[in-house]
Design an enzyme around this catalytic site. Structure first.
Site, PDB file in Angstrom:
ATOM      1  N   HIS A  49      13.702 -15.310  12.298  1.00  0.00           N
ATOM      2  CA  HIS A  49      13.314 -15.296  13.717  1.00  0.00           C
ATOM      3  C   HIS A  49      11.806 -15.386  13.917  1.00  0.00           C
ATOM      4  CE1 HIS A  49      17.209 -13.229  15.442  1.00  0.00           C
ATOM      5  NE2 HIS A  49      17.486 -14.076  14.464  1.00  0.00           N
ATOM      6  N   CYS A  73       0.880  -1.171   0.000  1.00  0.00           N
ATOM      7  CA  CYS A  73       0.000   0.000   0.000  1.00  0.00           C
ATOM      8  C   CYS A  73       0.916   1.219   0.000  1.00  0.00           C
ATOM      9  CB  CYS A  73      -0.991  -0.017   1.152  1.00  0.00           C
ATOM     10  SG  CYS A  73      -0.295   0.100   2.815  1.00  0.00           S
TER      11      CYS A  73
END
Ligand SMILES: O=C(CO)[C@H](O)[C@H](O)COP(=O)(O)O
Length: 151
Positions: free
Chosen positions: A98, A65
């Protein structure tokens, strides 16, 4: 790898270019729109991409966006979605290694196209490390999700 793309009007030009780039690089691409620059609502595309990821129609998603913030807020409302705003390549790989991010959120009004391309490749090539401390943290996120609506 199959990559699912979505964008509002602000992200549409980048999405078009990134889709071509990924196809040329050998990725399978599912483009869920928008397909024009006519003003549209980013939650619609965030929802479409999030649902497609949940339904295993592709392994990774990319939402674009203007700022990346709106699509990330909307996508993260879906259980099992870990959408991250990454406007640098370090975040693009660490967020996967992670945090097992499955949707990359980009802001077409924030970063340049060449950086966006690098971030996309970095994100798609990264793999979740599976390290115990990260698994434990993700389980805590899942526990938060499991409690949604219960209070
Ligand atoms: O970045 C966004 C949401 O975070 C949108 O792309 C942005 O709000 C669209 O703005 P406008 O309707 O004024 O073109």
């Amino acid at each position: 790898m199959r990559v699912i793309l979505g964008a509002d009007h602000a992200g549409f030009p980048y999405k078009t270019i990134l889709a071509s780039m990924l196809k040329e690089a050998g990725y399978e691409v599912l483009d869920l729109g928008t397909h024009t620059v006519t003003p549209s609502d980013y939650p619609d595309y965030a929802a479409a991409v999030a649902e497609a990821i949940i339904n295993k129609e592709g392994e990774r998603g990319i939402l674009i966006c203007g700022s990346a913030v709106g699509v990330s807020i909307a996508a993260n409302k879906f259980k099992g979605i870990r959408a991250g705003v990454c406007h640098d390549t370090y975040s693009a790989h660490q967020s996967v290694e992670h945090d097992d991010v499955n949707i990359l959120c980009l802001g077409a009004r924030v970063i340049g196209l060449e950086l966006a391309k690098d971030i996309v490749y970095t994100f798609l090539k990264a793999e979740f490390s599976g390290e115990e401390r990260h698994v434990k943290r993700l389980e805590k996120i899942s526990a938060i999700e499991a409690g949604w609506g219960s209070k």
